[in-house]
Motif scaffolding. Structure first.
Motif, PDB file in Angstrom:
ATOM      1  N   ARG A   1      40.726  46.786  42.442  1.00 14.27           N
ATOM      2  CA  ARG A   1      40.896  46.059  41.185  1.00 14.27           C
ATOM      3  C   ARG A   1      42.073  46.664  40.437  1.00 14.27           C
ATOM      4  O   ARG A   1      42.453  47.799  40.678  1.00 14.27           O
ATOM      5  CB  ARG A   1      39.634  46.159  40.310  1.00 14.27           C
ATOM      6  CG  ARG A   1      38.354  45.718  40.992  1.00 14.27           C
ATOM      7  CD  ARG A   1      38.406  44.235  41.329  1.00 14.27           C
ATOM      8  NE  ARG A   1      37.259  43.825  42.115  1.00 14.27           N
ATOM      9  CZ  ARG A   1      36.269  43.081  41.676  1.00 14.27           C
ATOM     10  NH1 ARG A   1      36.269  42.648  40.440  1.00 14.27           N
ATOM     11  NH2 ARG A   1      35.280  42.748  42.467  1.00 14.27           N
ATOM     12  N   THR A   2      42.622  45.905  39.536  1.00 13.90           N
ATOM     13  CA  THR A   2      43.699  46.428  38.695  1.00 13.90           C
ATOM     14  C   THR A   2      43.340  46.229  37.236  1.00 13.90           C
ATOM     15  O   THR A   2      42.697  45.247  36.862  1.00 13.90           O
ATOM     16  CB  THR A   2      45.043  45.746  38.990  1.00 13.90           C
ATOM     17  OG1 THR A   2      44.889  44.343  38.819  1.00 13.90           O
ATOM     18  CG2 THR A   2      45.529  46.033  40.397  1.00 13.90           C
ATOM     19  N   ASP A   3      43.733  47.185  36.435  1.00 13.06           N
ATOM     20  CA  ASP A   3      43.515  47.143  35.002  1.00 13.06           C
ATOM     21  C   ASP A   3      44.873  47.372  34.345  1.00 13.06           C
ATOM     22  O   ASP A   3      45.599  48.292  34.748  1.00 13.06           O
ATOM     23  CB  ASP A   3      42.531  48.243  34.594  1.00 13.06           C
ATOM     24  CG  ASP A   3      42.247  48.236  33.118  1.00 13.06           C
ATOM     25  OD1 ASP A   3      41.452  47.392  32.682  1.00 13.06           O
ATOM     26  OD2 ASP A   3      42.834  49.073  32.398  1.00 13.06           O
ATOM     27  N   PRO A   4      45.233  46.564  33.348  1.00  8.15           N
ATOM     28  CA  PRO A   4      46.552  46.700  32.728  1.00  8.15           C
ATOM     29  C   PRO A   4      46.816  48.101  32.163  1.00  8.15           C
ATOM     30  O   PRO A   4      47.933  48.598  32.203  1.00  8.15           O
ATOM     31  CB  PRO A   4      46.567  45.663  31.612  1.00  8.15           C
ATOM     32  CG  PRO A   4      45.376  44.802  31.819  1.00  8.15           C
ATOM     33  CD  PRO A   4      44.458  45.490  32.769  1.00  8.15           C
ATOM     34  N   GLU A   5      45.773  48.752  31.681  1.00  5.66           N
ATOM     35  CA  GLU A   5      45.956  50.076  31.078  1.00  5.66           C
ATOM     36  C   GLU A   5      45.702  51.216  32.061  1.00  5.66           C
ATOM     37  O   GLU A   5      46.428  52.198  32.067  1.00  5.66           O
ATOM     38  CB  GLU A   5      45.037  50.220  29.867  1.00  5.66           C
ATOM     39  CG  GLU A   5      45.390  49.261  28.749  1.00  5.66           C
ATOM     40  CD  GLU A   5      44.414  49.349  27.594  1.00  5.66           C
ATOM     41  OE1 GLU A   5      43.721  50.382  27.471  1.00  5.66           O
ATOM     42  OE2 GLU A   5      44.349  48.380  26.827  1.00  5.66           O
TER      43      GLU A   5
ATOM     44  N   GLY B   1      45.431  50.972  35.521  1.00 13.18           N
ATOM     45  CA  GLY B   1      46.012  50.824  36.857  1.00 13.18           C
ATOM     46  C   GLY B   1      44.981  50.396  37.880  1.00 13.18           C
ATOM     47  O   GLY B   1      44.046  49.661  37.574  1.00 13.18           O
ATOM     48  N   ARG B   2      45.134  50.898  39.119  1.00 12.78           N
ATOM     49  CA  ARG B   2      44.257  50.490  40.218  1.00 12.78           C
ATOM     50  C   ARG B   2      42.966  51.314  40.218  1.00 12.78           C
ATOM     51  O   ARG B   2      42.980  52.498  39.926  1.00 12.78           O
ATOM     52  CB  ARG B   2      44.974  50.679  41.546  1.00 12.78           C
ATOM     53  CG  ARG B   2      46.180  49.809  41.655  1.00 12.78           C
ATOM     54  CD  ARG B   2      46.951  49.942  42.920  1.00 12.78           C
ATOM     55  NE  ARG B   2      46.617  51.103  43.734  1.00 12.78           N
ATOM     56  CZ  ARG B   2      47.204  51.412  44.859  1.00 12.78           C
ATOM     57  NH1 ARG B   2      48.166  50.660  45.317  1.00 12.78           N
ATOM     58  NH2 ARG B   2      46.864  52.467  45.544  1.00 12.78           N
TER      59      ARG B   2
END
Length: 125
Positions: A68-72, A74-75
Motif C-alpha cells: 500500500r502507499t500513503d502520501p505521508e 510512503g509504502r
C-alpha cells in the motif's frame, strides 16, 4: 522413467493492484477495508502484527494484503491473521451483496461475490 511437465502461463495482475498476494483476488482485496495507517502501531504497519488485531504473525499465520502507499508515510505492507481475514471478508460480502444486483439473486453469479465467499470458507474458523 522420463517425466513430462507442462508450463502454464498465468495472467498478469491488473496495474491497479500491483504487489498484492495472488491468494486474495483483486476484486475482493479492495473491499477489505483497512484501518487508517495513522492509528496502527509500527508492528501492524510493517506486517509483524495483524492489521485488525494484536496477533503476532509468522509466515504460516500471515495473509499478505499487498503493498500500500500513503502520501505521508510512503509504502507499507499490511498483513492479517486468518481469523480476521474471514471476518472482514464476511463483512465485505454483506456490504457488496446490498449493492450488487447479481449477488442478490445468487452470489455465485458475481466474480466479487465468489471471491469473498471463497475467502470466508478458507479463513473463517
Amino acid at each position: 522413467m522420463r517425466r513430462i511437465t507442462s508450463t502454464v502461463e498465468t495472467p498478469a495482475m491488473p496495474d491497479t493492484v500491483t504487489g498484492t498476494t495472488r491468494e486474495i483476488p483483486p476484486e475482493a482485496l479492495v473491499l477489505l477495508v483497512l484501518p487508517p495507517l495513522d492509528v496502527l502501531t509500527a508492528d501492524q504497519a510493517r506486517g509483524a502484527v495483524c492489521v485488525w488485531g494484536a496477533e503476532r504473525l509468522t509466515t504460516e499465520t500471515a495473509v499478505d494484503l499487498g503493498e500500500r502507499t500513503d502520501p505521508e508515510a510512503g509504502r507499507w505492507w499490511p498483513r492479517a491473521c486468518h481469523r480476521h481475514i474471514g471476518i472482514r471478508a464476511q463483512l465485505a460480502l454483506y456490504t457488496h451483496v446490498a449493492m450488487c444486483e447479481p449477488c442478490v439473486d445468487d452470489v455465485g453469479r458475481c466474480e466479487t461475490g465468489r471471491a469473498l465467499s471463497r475467502l470466508i470458507r478458507k479463513y473463517r474458523r
